[in-house]
Design a protein around this motif. Structure first.
Motif, PDB file in Angstrom:
ATOM      1  N   ARG A  44       1.027  -1.079   0.041  1.00  0.00           N
ATOM      2  CA  ARG A  44       0.164   0.143   0.144  1.00  0.00           C
ATOM      3  C   ARG A  44       1.250   1.522  -0.129  1.00  0.00           C
ATOM      4  O   ARG A  44       0.470   2.127  -0.108  1.00  0.00           O
ATOM      5  N   THR A  45       1.956   1.600  -0.265  1.00  0.00           N
ATOM      6  CA  THR A  45       2.671   2.485  -0.444  1.00  0.00           C
ATOM      7  C   THR A  45       2.713   3.029  -1.098  1.00  0.00           C
ATOM      8  O   THR A  45       2.880   2.497  -2.466  1.00  0.00           O
ATOM      9  N   ALA A  46       3.625   3.733  -1.632  1.00  0.00           N
ATOM     10  CA  ALA A  46       3.647   4.458  -3.290  1.00  0.00           C
ATOM     11  C   ALA A  46       4.639   3.883  -4.196  1.00  0.00           C
ATOM     12  O   ALA A  46       4.116   3.484  -5.188  1.00  0.00           O
ATOM     13  N   LEU A  47       6.021   3.533  -3.257  1.00  0.00           N
ATOM     14  CA  LEU A  47       6.516   2.647  -4.462  1.00  0.00           C
ATOM     15  C   LEU A  47       6.091   0.948  -4.417  1.00  0.00           C
ATOM     16  O   LEU A  47       6.047   0.691  -5.153  1.00  0.00           O
ATOM     17  N   GLY A  48       5.198   1.015  -3.701  1.00  0.00           N
ATOM     18  CA  GLY A  48       4.911  -1.400  -3.854  1.00  0.00           C
ATOM     19  C   GLY A  48       3.908  -0.418  -4.553  1.00  0.00           C
ATOM     20  O   GLY A  48       3.372  -1.872  -6.132  1.00  0.00           O
ATOM     21  N   GLY A  49       3.251   0.560  -5.210  1.00  0.00           N
ATOM     22  CA  GLY A  49       2.025   0.903  -5.818  1.00  0.00           C
ATOM     23  C   GLY A  49       2.511   0.794  -7.222  1.00  0.00           C
ATOM     24  O   GLY A  49       2.135   0.794  -8.389  1.00  0.00           O
ATOM     25  N   LEU A  50       3.514   1.360  -7.543  1.00  0.00           N
ATOM     26  CA  LEU A  50       4.281   2.089  -8.444  1.00  0.00           C
ATOM     27  C   LEU A  50       5.255   0.957  -9.510  1.00  0.00           C
ATOM     28  O   LEU A  50       4.778   0.839 -11.006  1.00  0.00           O
TER      29      LEU A  50
ATOM     30  N   ALA B 124      16.379   8.693  -5.470  1.00  0.00           N
ATOM     31  CA  ALA B 124      17.763   7.377  -6.395  1.00  0.00           C
ATOM     32  C   ALA B 124      17.911   6.210  -5.592  1.00  0.00           C
ATOM     33  O   ALA B 124      17.591   5.157  -5.865  1.00  0.00           O
ATOM     34  N   ARG B 125      17.083   6.222  -4.368  1.00  0.00           N
ATOM     35  CA  ARG B 125      17.197   4.905  -3.063  1.00  0.00           C
ATOM     36  C   ARG B 125      15.632   4.593  -4.322  1.00  0.00           C
ATOM     37  O   ARG B 125      15.777   3.310  -4.169  1.00  0.00           O
ATOM     38  N   ARG B 126      14.454   5.309  -4.363  1.00  0.00           N
ATOM     39  CA  ARG B 126      13.876   4.329  -4.661  1.00  0.00           C
ATOM     40  C   ARG B 126      13.808   4.427  -5.975  1.00  0.00           C
ATOM     41  O   ARG B 126      13.260   2.802  -6.311  1.00  0.00           O
ATOM     42  N   SER B 127      14.567   4.811  -6.785  1.00  0.00           N
ATOM     43  CA  SER B 127      14.550   3.996  -8.127  1.00  0.00           C
ATOM     44  C   SER B 127      15.772   2.863  -8.228  1.00  0.00           C
ATOM     45  O   SER B 127      15.143   1.841  -8.901  1.00  0.00           O
ATOM     46  N   ALA B 128      16.529   2.965  -7.577  1.00  0.00           N
ATOM     47  CA  ALA B 128      17.262   1.314  -7.643  1.00  0.00           C
ATOM     48  C   ALA B 128      16.025   0.501  -6.798  1.00  0.00           C
ATOM     49  O   ALA B 128      16.247  -0.720  -6.909  1.00  0.00           O
ATOM     50  N   ALA B 129      15.236   0.676  -5.806  1.00  0.00           N
ATOM     51  CA  ALA B 129      14.182  -0.004  -5.042  1.00  0.00           C
ATOM     52  C   ALA B 129      13.766  -0.660  -6.222  1.00  0.00           C
ATOM     53  O   ALA B 129      13.094  -2.328  -6.514  1.00  0.00           O
ATOM     54  N   LEU B 130      12.942   0.516  -7.069  1.00  0.00           N
ATOM     55  CA  LEU B 130      11.973  -0.097  -7.867  1.00  0.00           C
ATOM     56  C   LEU B 130      13.327  -1.053  -9.202  1.00  0.00           C
ATOM     57  O   LEU B 130      12.334  -2.205  -9.911  1.00  0.00           O
ATOM     58  N   ALA B 131      14.281  -0.221  -9.518  1.00  0.00           N
ATOM     59  CA  ALA B 131      14.488  -1.576 -10.722  1.00  0.00           C
ATOM     60  C   ALA B 131      15.430  -2.629 -10.047  1.00  0.00           C
ATOM     61  O   ALA B 131      15.367  -4.055 -10.454  1.00  0.00           O
ATOM     62  N   THR B 132      15.054  -3.037  -8.859  1.00  0.00           N
ATOM     63  CA  THR B 132      15.584  -4.184  -8.074  1.00  0.00           C
ATOM     64  C   THR B 132      13.934  -5.511  -8.072  1.00  0.00           C
ATOM     65  O   THR B 132      14.117  -6.245  -8.835  1.00  0.00           O
ATOM     66  N   LEU B 133      13.002  -5.053  -7.360  1.00  0.00           N
ATOM     67  CA  LEU B 133      11.717  -5.569  -7.670  1.00  0.00           C
ATOM     68  C   LEU B 133      11.560  -5.256  -9.078  1.00  0.00           C
ATOM     69  O   LEU B 133      11.252  -6.956  -9.730  1.00  0.00           O
TER      70      LEU B 133
END
Length: 416
Positions: A159-165, A338-347
């Motif tokens: 339910r976080t913004a990163l998870g939804g994206l 950058a950290r959020r972008s890296a997490a998204l790329a990892t997922l």
């Protein structure tokens, strides 16, 4: 079937179910998705460690066709579940950033995979060079929507913004990846009794959305419960849809996926949830483990040699670097931190069972030989296993808890 075949089939099924469950639970206890343990169960029972002789004694050649039938049914049901879980609202709700990240995480690994194909084809000659090149690009571009969703759920990020994206990008990636694979299947010339039958595909899609979808809405939406009749209707529909796309020469996975997509979303929320619970649970307990075993029996890493080790390194470099680089660059272009972008790329690097299904299609089409298939299976396992630990590194628990607080705050504001 002979008595010998019945006995070995039943014993093999029992072995498959127990071993897949044990290794799946073990994988979860060390923080990995269960699919990792289930895939390893297939590889452990294959010729890589036990040798061809022992594997043949454990899974006699005259029993394997029956296992393959069960595996195909399991894959069809799994593809239906993927289609059923896709939400069109997800794919249009995140705006341009989701579309950009999805396209970036497809284009770069696709281009690098296609380029790598020119190197790999020297040791793995194929009749259809164009089909092989496109297939390698498509195989490098996959993101496993179900595994990614499970990783997000385990970490409280759904339910976080990163998870939804991430879910939105993975959903778009799924559609794009299966579209690319459909093109590969068409270009491979594998298609059924006649290529002219492929002209029926656009008509079939139109019928599914224009006629079958409203009909399902009337049949399934009369009440919220999932009755035995409704369950039988859905399963029969999945198999018929899968049979049609197989008949026209596309592949049965596309028909099963399409049937899941056309199930109406409005007014069927409870029914779809019940379908996911009952169908996915049964499929995961019996049929999908059979697929893992069938896939594992085809893997033989003992014969790849040093050339294969080098090819494995190149495949991992292209798969991980291409997917991470494409998603990261696209996210940063939209000024995502950058950290959020890296997490998204990892997922987005998570491939899981979706990759195994695509590799099995490639093996059936003759696009992959067993050596390259084995290498690609290792890539699927590595990229899935690395997602959790790498995510902990680039996006630690403190950032996740911050995102959770922000999500709660947004919910409270909307409630007012």
């Amino acid at each position: 079937m002979t008595t010998h075949q019945v006995v070995f089939l039943l014993l093999d099924l029992a072995l498959v179910i127990v071993l897949a469950r044990l290794l799946g639970v073990a994988a979860r206890r060390i923080g990995q998705p269960p699919v990792i343990g289930e895939v390893l169960a297939g590889v452990l029972l294959g010729p890589t460690l036990l040798g061809e002789g022992f594997t043949a004694a454990l899974f006699p050649p005259d029993v394997r066709p029956f296992l393959a039938v069960l595996a195909n049914i399991g894959v069809a049901i799994f593809m239906f579940v993927i289609g059923l879980e896709l939400q069109r609202s997800q794919m249009r709700g995140q705006g341009r950033i989701a579309a950009t990240v999805s396209v970036g995480s497809i284009l770069l690994p696709f281009a690098l995979g296609a380029a790598l194909a020119f190197q790999l084809i020297r040791n793995h000659p194929v009749e259809n060079r164009l089909g092989f090149t496109l297939f390698m690009g498509a195989a490098m571009s996959v993101t496993a929507f179900p595994v990614l969703a499970r990783i997000l759920a385990d970490r409280g990020m759904l339910r976080t913004a990163l998870g939804g994206l991430a879910l939105t990008c993975a959903a778009i990636d799924d559609v794009l990846a299966w579209t690319l694979l459909a093109v590969v299947v068409l270009l491979s010339g594998s298609g059924g009794p006649g290529m002219w039958l492929l002209l029926l595909c656009p008509v079939y899609v139109a019928v599914m959305f224009g006629a079958v979808r409203p009909l399902l809405g009337r049949l399934l939406g009369r009440d919220a419960g999932l009755t035995g009749t409704k369950l039988a209707l859905v399963v029969a529909g999945v198999l018929v849809s899968a049979a049609f796309t197989e008949w026209v020469g596309l592949h049965f996975v596309f028909g099963a996926f399409l049937f899941g997509v056309v199930v109406p979303r409005e007014g069927t929320e409870a029914l779809r949830a019940a379908l996911l619970d009952r169908v996915a649970e049964f499929n995961g307990a019996l049929l999908l483990p059979v697929f893992f075993i069938v896939a594992g029996l085809r893997v033989n890493l003992s014969t790849i040699g040093w050339t294969g080790v080098v090819e494995l390194g190149l495949v991992l470099l292209v798969a991980i670097g291409g997917k991470f680089g494409g998603a990261f660059a696209a996210a940063r272009a939209h000024r995502v931190p950058a950290r959020r972008s890296a997490a998204l790329a990892t997922l987005m690097n998570t491939r899981g069972l979706t990759e195994l299904i695509i590799l099995s299609v490639g093996l059936e089409l003759g696009v992959l030989d067993r050596g390259l298939y084995s290498i690609m299976v290792v890539m699927a396992v590595v990229t899935t296993a690395m997602a959790g630990p790498l995510l902990n590194l680039v996006y630690p628990r403190g950032l996740v808890e911050r995102d959770q607080r922000e999500a709660v705050g947004r919910s409270e504001i909307r409630a007012r």
